[in-house]
Design a protein around this motif. Structure first.
Motif, PDB file in Angstrom:
ATOM      1  N   MET A   1       0.756  -1.226   0.020  1.00 53.58           N
ATOM      2  CA  MET A   1      -0.038   0.027   0.178  1.00 53.58           C
ATOM      3  C   MET A   1       0.894   1.354   0.011  1.00 53.58           C
ATOM      4  O   MET A   1       1.935   1.282   0.847  1.00 53.58           O
ATOM      5  N   PRO A   2       0.573   2.188  -0.767  1.00 49.45           N
ATOM      6  CA  PRO A   2       1.289   3.436  -0.940  1.00 49.45           C
ATOM      7  C   PRO A   2       1.761   4.057   0.324  1.00 49.45           C
ATOM      8  O   PRO A   2       1.082   4.081   1.402  1.00 49.45           O
ATOM      9  N   GLY A   3       2.947   4.102   0.568  1.00 54.12           N
ATOM     10  CA  GLY A   3       3.583   4.980   1.757  1.00 54.12           C
ATOM     11  C   GLY A   3       4.059   3.831   2.793  1.00 54.12           C
ATOM     12  O   GLY A   3       4.726   4.185   3.668  1.00 54.12           O
ATOM     13  N   GLN A   4       3.798   2.720   2.720  1.00 52.45           N
ATOM     14  CA  GLN A   4       3.981   1.912   3.781  1.00 52.45           C
ATOM     15  C   GLN A   4       5.612   1.374   3.758  1.00 52.45           C
ATOM     16  O   GLN A   4       6.148   1.211   4.874  1.00 52.45           O
ATOM     17  N   ALA A   5       5.841   1.320   2.485  1.00 54.32           N
ATOM     18  CA  ALA A   5       7.270   0.781   2.460  1.00 54.32           C
ATOM     19  C   ALA A   5       8.241   1.815   2.859  1.00 54.32           C
ATOM     20  O   ALA A   5       9.254   1.593   3.495  1.00 54.32           O
ATOM     21  N   GLU A   6       7.836   3.354   2.884  1.00 59.66           N
ATOM     22  CA  GLU A   6       8.703   4.155   3.233  1.00 59.66           C
ATOM     23  C   GLU A   6       8.686   4.002   4.821  1.00 59.66           C
ATOM     24  O   GLU A   6       9.733   4.477   5.305  1.00 59.66           O
ATOM     25  N   ARG A   7       7.525   3.820   5.417  1.00 58.60           N
ATOM     26  CA  ARG A   7       7.673   3.695   7.025  1.00 58.60           C
ATOM     27  C   ARG A   7       8.633   2.666   7.364  1.00 58.60           C
ATOM     28  O   ARG A   7       9.496   2.710   8.437  1.00 58.60           O
ATOM     29  N   LEU A   8       8.645   1.515   6.627  1.00 56.81           N
ATOM     30  CA  LEU A   8       9.592   0.398   6.987  1.00 56.81           C
ATOM     31  C   LEU A   8      11.044   0.707   6.962  1.00 56.81           C
ATOM     32  O   LEU A   8      11.816   0.263   7.704  1.00 56.81           O
ATOM     33  N   VAL A   9      11.340   1.669   6.101  1.00 55.64           N
ATOM     34  CA  VAL A   9      12.893   1.978   6.124  1.00 55.64           C
ATOM     35  C   VAL A   9      13.037   3.327   6.436  1.00 55.64           C
ATOM     36  O   VAL A   9      14.332   3.769   6.575  1.00 55.64           O
ATOM     37  N   ALA A  10      12.032   3.874   6.950  1.00 54.44           N
ATOM     38  CA  ALA A  10      12.532   5.397   7.772  1.00 54.44           C
ATOM     39  C   ALA A  10      13.479   5.250   8.733  1.00 54.44           C
ATOM     40  O   ALA A  10      14.203   6.182   9.071  1.00 54.44           O
ATOM     41  N   GLY A  11      13.453   4.321   9.508  1.00 54.91           N
ATOM     42  CA  GLY A  11      14.625   4.003  10.611  1.00 54.91           C
ATOM     43  C   GLY A  11      15.865   3.606   9.984  1.00 54.91           C
ATOM     44  O   GLY A  11      16.766   3.344  10.796  1.00 54.91           O
ATOM     45  N   ARG A  12      16.079   3.417   8.755  1.00 57.71           N
ATOM     46  CA  ARG A  12      17.256   3.169   8.053  1.00 57.71           C
ATOM     47  C   ARG A  12      18.190   1.669   8.750  1.00 57.71           C
ATOM     48  O   ARG A  12      19.297   1.964   9.078  1.00 57.71           O
ATOM     49  N   PRO A  13      17.293   0.893   8.425  1.00 62.59           N
ATOM     50  CA  PRO A  13      17.878  -0.308   9.104  1.00 62.59           C
ATOM     51  C   PRO A  13      19.139  -0.708   8.251  1.00 62.59           C
ATOM     52  O   PRO A  13      19.168  -0.443   6.946  1.00 62.59           O
ATOM     53  N   ASP A  14      20.193  -1.221   9.015  1.00 57.55           N
ATOM     54  CA  ASP A  14      21.357  -1.735   8.177  1.00 57.55           C
ATOM     55  C   ASP A  14      21.309  -2.838   7.491  1.00 57.55           C
ATOM     56  O   ASP A  14      21.953  -3.075   6.436  1.00 57.55           O
TER      57      ASP A  14
ATOM     58  N   ARG B   1       9.013  -4.149  -5.284  1.00 57.96           N
ATOM     59  CA  ARG B   1       9.489  -3.052  -5.855  1.00 57.96           C
ATOM     60  C   ARG B   1       9.340  -1.534  -5.061  1.00 57.96           C
ATOM     61  O   ARG B   1      10.137  -0.598  -5.285  1.00 57.96           O
ATOM     62  N   PHE B   2       8.045  -1.460  -4.475  1.00 57.95           N
ATOM     63  CA  PHE B   2       7.963  -0.385  -3.390  1.00 57.95           C
ATOM     64  C   PHE B   2       9.011  -0.256  -2.421  1.00 57.95           C
ATOM     65  O   PHE B   2       9.837   0.918  -1.949  1.00 57.95           O
ATOM     66  N   LEU B   3       9.357  -1.434  -1.722  1.00 62.67           N
ATOM     67  CA  LEU B   3      10.444  -1.617  -0.779  1.00 62.67           C
ATOM     68  C   LEU B   3      12.073  -0.924  -1.306  1.00 62.67           C
ATOM     69  O   LEU B   3      12.719  -0.137  -0.847  1.00 62.67           O
ATOM     70  N   PHE B   4      12.243  -1.601  -2.618  1.00 55.13           N
ATOM     71  CA  PHE B   4      13.414  -1.250  -3.147  1.00 55.13           C
ATOM     72  C   PHE B   4      13.405   0.343  -3.615  1.00 55.13           C
ATOM     73  O   PHE B   4      14.400   0.864  -3.320  1.00 55.13           O
ATOM     74  N   ASP B   5      12.265   0.881  -3.901  1.00 58.74           N
ATOM     75  CA  ASP B   5      12.203   2.067  -4.353  1.00 58.74           C
ATOM     76  C   ASP B   5      12.367   3.128  -3.073  1.00 58.74           C
ATOM     77  O   ASP B   5      12.704   4.112  -3.096  1.00 58.74           O
ATOM     78  N   ALA B   6      11.592   2.587  -2.037  1.00 59.23           N
ATOM     79  CA  ALA B   6      11.749   3.276  -0.771  1.00 59.23           C
ATOM     80  C   ALA B   6      13.124   3.346  -0.155  1.00 59.23           C
ATOM     81  O   ALA B   6      13.481   4.443   0.064  1.00 59.23           O
TER      82      ALA B   6
ATOM     83  N   TYR C   1      22.217   6.284   1.988  1.00 53.54           N
ATOM     84  CA  TYR C   1      21.970   5.137   2.683  1.00 53.54           C
ATOM     85  C   TYR C   1      21.899   3.809   1.977  1.00 53.54           C
ATOM     86  O   TYR C   1      21.648   4.038   0.611  1.00 53.54           O
ATOM     87  N   ARG C   2      22.700   2.749   2.207  1.00 55.80           N
ATOM     88  CA  ARG C   2      22.804   1.587   1.181  1.00 55.80           C
ATOM     89  C   ARG C   2      22.849   0.425   2.201  1.00 55.80           C
ATOM     90  O   ARG C   2      23.979  -0.040   2.535  1.00 55.80           O
ATOM     91  N   PRO C   3      21.677  -0.135   2.478  1.00 57.93           N
ATOM     92  CA  PRO C   3      21.625  -1.305   3.399  1.00 57.93           C
ATOM     93  C   PRO C   3      22.089  -2.743   2.766  1.00 57.93           C
ATOM     94  O   PRO C   3      22.061  -2.716   1.443  1.00 57.93           O
ATOM     95  N   ARG C   4      22.246  -3.687   3.358  1.00 57.57           N
ATOM     96  CA  ARG C   4      22.344  -5.071   3.030  1.00 57.57           C
ATOM     97  C   ARG C   4      21.066  -5.676   2.918  1.00 57.57           C
ATOM     98  O   ARG C   4      20.175  -5.282   3.761  1.00 57.57           O
TER      99      ARG C   4
END
Lengths: 327, 327
Positions: free
Chosen positions: A60-73, A102-107, A115-118
């Motif tokens: 859902m739009p915006g959800q992937a951004e929430r997931l990476v907002a904390g910049r997980p390593d 794709r939303f996750l990757f784009d977020a 920012y460049r996580p594993r």
């Protein structure tokens, strides 16, 4: 370091969580924060570090951004609509397995600031479709025969392109059939591979729906977690642009599975397996890979069990507290 | 029958249009209506049947539905953001080459009422990425090293899945480098393969930016159109679920290209080629396939030229009215 698991409520997600809690470190770095995400509330473990749970539909739009907002390593992307459902509900399968990914990757790409996580992406041997060579090598082409396999193959392609462009450091691991799955029998067509071991070890009858000369490839849930951890910590400069790898596995016939069970748990246990051929499952299984030559993954240090006996022993250790049933 | 061409304003689209106008039939069925679509207004030919032109960005919501509203019986999907632009503008490449393709496929799926057109998707040898075997066979895996190649490989996967589900009868054809391209030199890194033939034949100097031992695979624009027509009319029941095929081509070194030019047009013509090594282009070319073993396509009746002499002759016939320049 912060670690994010998508699909944390699933079997592999729960085992990975347990392992991270136990290890407290990932690749020599101390875990300070673990975020568990799924479409249903993941169980929150007792842990020596902060644990958050998140429940959402990341397609859902915006959800992937929430997931990476904390910049997980490190991000473990285990979330997927499984094979059967992706086949019966085309829209849902493409929405979660393709758009969500794709939303996750784009977020991640849009997070900016270097920012460049594993990113560890779980793919599947469903990317392969029959006919196959006797053993499927690392350069064999992907011709999925299900929408699920198609979506995983597309995920692999996106993972490679986004890694090549430097948005994240991605690696895809193609899990073999995980055996012995703990818990209740599920309705997956491949469920019997676990069932014919698990049920007899728990004193129950199991149905074998295929001939005993059926050959397939397996690794334990413990190996699946080992694969994930190794993928998250491996030096990817050795891997190059071909970012998805078939994981090692044990290739055995059903007869060899049963022989292993007999060696470990005796004839009485094996007698709980009842063969009842199911032509639908037989037809499915004919389209499945039998054996892999997973040389690249092995050279990169991924390890599965060496025998089906070992796979059964892992189940007994991890799920039955090491206790064999009465012989 | 109604025929739709997406990407009709491009070089191959224009030649396909000419051919359909000339043939008046496709696979034994009379063409009654031709729809030419592109992001810029396609040229409208004089034709013995109705011709409509449509100009839109088919990656915009609702546009793909407009394209299939007339239920074309055969669809040629040639539309794409080319390699260089898909690399420099990631968003645009994914929007047109991936989302646009998916919108088109979904518009066909949603059309309903048993609509199931033949869909010819032009893919590219850019789905392959080095290192390669000496000749790339039909079962070699796709490891694109550009976003363009990634998007084409994803298109192939979607095409196969949607064909398997019966939404359309799809076939993907991987075009080799098209040579000799007519018209002005373009800025594509592969442009010199055509330039070193075209410019000398037109009395002009050409720059060769690579060593003469560089090997690559080619087919003429006329062969590209033959591939498309054959793909649109072939009995796909022979093809099975593996829906994308590497097209036949002529594998030659640059030295062999130049020898062929000498045989056909003489030393004075060849003298117009000036070698000026461009390290950037040399590096690109090292990552390109050299040779294909396109057995499946050949067995299915796809044919390219047999020699580079023949490729040059096609250019002279189709673009120079059969007239050789002064020797």
């Amino acid at each position: 370091m912060q670690v994010l698991i998508l699909g944390a409520a699933g079997m592999v997600g729960r085992k990975l969580t347990e392992r991270l809690v136990q290890d407290r470190h990932l690749g020599g770095r101390e875990i300070t924060h673990l975020v568990l995400h799924d479409v249903v509330e993941p169980e929150r473990p007792e842990a020596p570090f902060a644990v958050d749970t998140l429940t959402s539909d990341f397609s859902m739009p915006g959800q992937a951004e929430r997931l990476v907002a904390g910049r997980p390593d490190a991000i473990f992307h285990l979330a997927a609509i499984v094979s059967g459902e992706a086949e019966s509900d085309l829209e849902k399968g493409y929405r979660i397995n393709l758009d969500g990914t794709r939303f996750l990757f784009d977020a991640i790409r849009h997070a900016g600031g270097g920012y460049r996580p594993r990113l560890v992406f779980t793919s599947s041997i469903a990317v392969f479709g029959a006919p196959f060579p006797e053993a499927i090598g690392d350069e064999f082409f992907l011709t999925p025969l299900t929408s699920y396999g198609t979506q995983k193959a597309i995920g692999e392609l996106l993972l490679a392109d986004y890694s090549r462009r430097g948005f994240f450091d991605g690696i895809g691991i193609r899990l073999p059939t995980i055996c012995v799955r703990p818990g209740k029998p599920n309705k997956a067509a491949s469920g019997f591979f676990s069932g014919i071991i698990r049920e007899p070890l728990n004193g129950q009858e199991a149905i074998l729906p295929v001939p005993v000369d059926v050959r397939h490839s397996h690794a334990s849930p413990r190996s699946a977690v080992n694969f994930l951890i190794h993928a998250a910590t491996l030096d990817l400069s050795q891997v190059g642009p071909r970012r998805s790898l078939t994981m090692p596995s044990v290739s055995v016939t059903v007869a060899e599975q049963i022989d292993a069970l007999r060696r470990i748990a005796g004839d009485r246990c094996v007698a709980r397996i009842r063969q009842e051929i199911d032509p639908t499952i037989v037809r499915f299984v004919e389209g499945w890979p039998r054996r892999f030559d997973a040389r690249r993954a092995e050279e990169l240090g991924f390890q599965a069990e060496k025998s089906f006996d070992e796979i059964i022993s892992v189940y007994i250790e991890d799920e039955l507290g090491g206790n064999l049933p009465d012989r």
